[in-house]
Design an enzyme around this catalytic site. Structure first.
Site, PDB file in Angstrom:
ATOM      1  N   ARG A  60       0.833  -1.193   0.000  1.00 26.61           N
ATOM      2  CA  ARG A  60       0.000   0.000   0.000  1.00 26.61           C
ATOM      3  C   ARG A  60       0.877   1.255   0.000  1.00 26.61           C
ATOM      4  O   ARG A  60       1.873   1.323   0.720  1.00 26.61           O
ATOM      5  CB  ARG A  60      -0.914   0.038   1.235  1.00 26.61           C
ATOM      6  CG  ARG A  60      -2.026  -0.996   1.227  1.00 26.61           C
ATOM      7  CD  ARG A  60      -3.112  -0.644   0.225  1.00 26.61           C
ATOM      8  NE  ARG A  60      -4.204  -1.608   0.265  1.00 26.61           N
ATOM      9  CZ  ARG A  60      -4.261  -2.695  -0.494  1.00 26.61           C
ATOM     10  NH1 ARG A  60      -3.279  -2.964  -1.346  1.00 26.61           N
ATOM     11  NH2 ARG A  60      -5.307  -3.513  -0.412  1.00 26.61           N
ATOM     12  N   ARG A  87      -7.815  26.790  -1.774  1.00 30.54           N
ATOM     13  CA  ARG A  87      -7.177  25.477  -1.673  1.00 30.54           C
ATOM     14  C   ARG A  87      -7.026  24.920  -3.079  1.00 30.54           C
ATOM     15  O   ARG A  87      -8.002  24.577  -3.740  1.00 30.54           O
ATOM     16  CB  ARG A  87      -8.018  24.533  -0.802  1.00 30.54           C
ATOM     17  CG  ARG A  87      -8.071  24.934   0.664  1.00 30.54           C
ATOM     18  CD  ARG A  87      -6.706  24.972   1.297  1.00 30.54           C
ATOM     19  NE  ARG A  87      -6.771  25.133   2.746  1.00 30.54           N
ATOM     20  CZ  ARG A  87      -5.696  25.257   3.514  1.00 30.54           C
ATOM     21  NH1 ARG A  87      -4.475  25.267   2.976  1.00 30.54           N
ATOM     22  NH2 ARG A  87      -5.829  25.394   4.827  1.00 30.54           N
ATOM     23  N   ALA A  99      -6.413  25.964  11.545  1.00 28.67           N
ATOM     24  CA  ALA A  99      -5.771  24.656  11.612  1.00 28.67           C
ATOM     25  C   ALA A  99      -4.325  24.771  11.161  1.00 28.67           C
ATOM     26  O   ALA A  99      -3.946  25.734  10.493  1.00 28.67           O
ATOM     27  CB  ALA A  99      -6.518  23.641  10.745  1.00 28.67           C
ATOM     28  N   GLU A 116      -1.504  28.301  16.130  1.00 33.81           N
ATOM     29  CA  GLU A 116      -2.255  28.439  14.888  1.00 33.81           C
ATOM     30  C   GLU A 116      -3.371  29.453  15.012  1.00 33.81           C
ATOM     31  O   GLU A 116      -3.637  30.216  14.079  1.00 33.81           O
ATOM     32  CB  GLU A 116      -2.808  27.078  14.461  1.00 33.81           C
ATOM     33  CG  GLU A 116      -1.751  26.081  14.005  1.00 33.81           C
ATOM     34  CD  GLU A 116      -0.983  26.552  12.788  1.00 33.81           C
ATOM     35  OE1 GLU A 116      -1.532  27.344  11.989  1.00 33.81           O
ATOM     36  OE2 GLU A 116       0.178  26.124  12.614  1.00 33.81           O
ATOM     37  N   GLU A 120      -3.271  32.538  12.479  1.00 31.76           N
ATOM     38  CA  GLU A 120      -4.287  32.614  11.429  1.00 31.76           C
ATOM     39  C   GLU A 120      -5.382  33.630  11.730  1.00 31.76           C
ATOM     40  O   GLU A 120      -6.007  34.149  10.802  1.00 31.76           O
ATOM     41  CB  GLU A 120      -4.916  31.235  11.201  1.00 31.76           C
ATOM     42  CG  GLU A 120      -3.953  30.226  10.601  1.00 31.76           C
ATOM     43  CD  GLU A 120      -4.660  29.032   9.989  1.00 31.76           C
ATOM     44  OE1 GLU A 120      -5.883  28.884  10.194  1.00 31.76           O
ATOM     45  OE2 GLU A 120      -3.994  28.253   9.298  1.00 31.76           O
ATOM     46  N   PRO A 138      -8.233   7.447   6.239  1.00 36.02           N
ATOM     47  CA  PRO A 138      -7.418   6.309   6.672  1.00 36.02           C
ATOM     48  C   PRO A 138      -7.077   5.311   5.584  1.00 36.02           C
ATOM     49  O   PRO A 138      -6.177   4.496   5.758  1.00 36.02           O
ATOM     50  CB  PRO A 138      -8.270   5.658   7.776  1.00 36.02           C
ATOM     51  CG  PRO A 138      -9.668   6.109   7.509  1.00 36.02           C
ATOM     52  CD  PRO A 138      -9.541   7.484   6.929  1.00 36.02           C
ATOM     53  N   GLY A 139      -7.759   5.380   4.443  1.00 34.39           N
ATOM     54  CA  GLY A 139      -7.397   4.496   3.345  1.00 34.39           C
ATOM     55  C   GLY A 139      -6.195   4.990   2.560  1.00 34.39           C
ATOM     56  O   GLY A 139      -5.597   4.217   1.789  1.00 34.39           O
ATOM     57  N   GLU A 143      -2.857  10.564   8.575  1.00 30.35           N
ATOM     58  CA  GLU A 143      -3.108  11.832   9.266  1.00 30.35           C
ATOM     59  C   GLU A 143      -4.143  11.685  10.374  1.00 30.35           C
ATOM     60  O   GLU A 143      -5.210  11.110  10.180  1.00 30.35           O
ATOM     61  CB  GLU A 143      -3.598  12.882   8.279  1.00 30.35           C
ATOM     62  CG  GLU A 143      -3.919  14.220   8.948  1.00 30.35           C
ATOM     63  CD  GLU A 143      -4.554  15.216   8.004  1.00 30.35           C
ATOM     64  OE1 GLU A 143      -4.385  16.425   8.232  1.00 30.35           O
ATOM     65  OE2 GLU A 143      -5.229  14.793   7.053  1.00 30.35           O
ATOM     66  N   GLU A 166      -2.599  32.516   2.033  1.00 34.09           N
ATOM     67  CA  GLU A 166      -3.161  33.103   3.245  1.00 34.09           C
ATOM     68  C   GLU A 166      -3.291  34.626   3.159  1.00 34.09           C
ATOM     69  O   GLU A 166      -3.861  35.248   4.049  1.00 34.09           O
ATOM     70  CB  GLU A 166      -2.295  32.732   4.452  1.00 34.09           C
ATOM     71  CG  GLU A 166      -2.266  31.229   4.736  1.00 34.09           C
ATOM     72  CD  GLU A 166      -1.453  30.895   5.972  1.00 34.09           C
ATOM     73  OE1 GLU A 166      -0.773  31.810   6.486  1.00 34.09           O
ATOM     74  OE2 GLU A 166      -1.504  29.746   6.425  1.00 34.09           O
TER      75      GLU A 166
END
Length: 213
Positions: A60, A87, A99, A116, A120, A138-139, A143, A166
């Site tokens: 994987r 993004r 975040a 943060e 921010e 999770p696949g 993280e 930003e």
């Protein structure tokens, strides 16, 4: 018309069934026979693991992530702080909560969250509570994002300069119930925002108090 397929009553053997009120994820260490970084990125890497599971060798690739923190900041009027910024992977100006990455070795998660929020949003908070930790994908990534509830807010002693994506961040204070509706109605899609806002609303509901208390 074909007969309907019967739905099994359970998916685990009866001998291993437990009280469903105690359901939880179960850590599991498997034999890893090879592990290599196949892409060395600027922020995170892609790692390839070969491991043995159920007697078979499997390979994987996944994002080897630093982990992150996020902050649901709620003021005395019950409003939550939302940020909008560009993004690139999704070609969108995404509504988010403050975040950032866990990129300082040895720094406590709550201290990263404090940093943060200041960087921010130019804010500090006197009250910090762990809210929830989530595994985003999770696949394909390891993280974990640790989300905190921050209250008793005040202006930070200094204003931080912002560059690149930003530079044109938009900040809005939104009633918590309005943010909840935006998530439930599919107008905001950021996963960390959605989990943070919904969890904070439920936490406050269970506590029986207003967001500002």
């Amino acid at each position: 018309m074909p007969e309907p397929t019967a739905v099994p009553e359970h998916t685990v053997p009866a001998s291993s069934a437990r009280d469903l009120r105690e359901l939880r994820d179960e850590p599991l260490e498997v034999p890893i026979t090879a592990s290599d970084v196949v892409f060395d990125g600027r922020v995170w890497d892609v790692r390839r693991d070969e491991f043995v599971y159920n007697g078979e060798s499997t390979v994987r690739d996944y994002v080897d992530h630093t982990g992150a923190v996020a902050v649901v900041a709620i003021d005395d009027e019950g409003r939550v702080l939302l940020l909008q910024q560009y993004r690139h992977p999704i070609r969108s100006r995404d509504w988010e909560i403050p975040a950032g990455l866990l990129d300082v070795r040895g720094e406590a998660h709550v201290d990263t969250a404090r940093r943060e929020l200041a960087e921010e949003a130019d804010l500090v908070a006197a009250s910090w509570e762990p809210l929830i930790s989530i595994r985003t994908t999770p696949g394909g990534s390891d993280e974990t994002v640790h989300i905190f509830l921050a209250r008793e807010l005040a202006a930070a002693p200094e204003v931080h300069a912002r560059e690149a994506e930003e530079a044109d961040i938009r900040l809005e204070w939104v009633d918590l119930d309005v943010a909840v509706s935006a998530v439930l109605e599919g107008r905001m899609h950021n996963a960390i925002l959605a989990v943070g806002v919904l969890t904070a609303a439920e936490r406050l509901r269970r506590a029986g108090g207003s967001a500002g208390q």
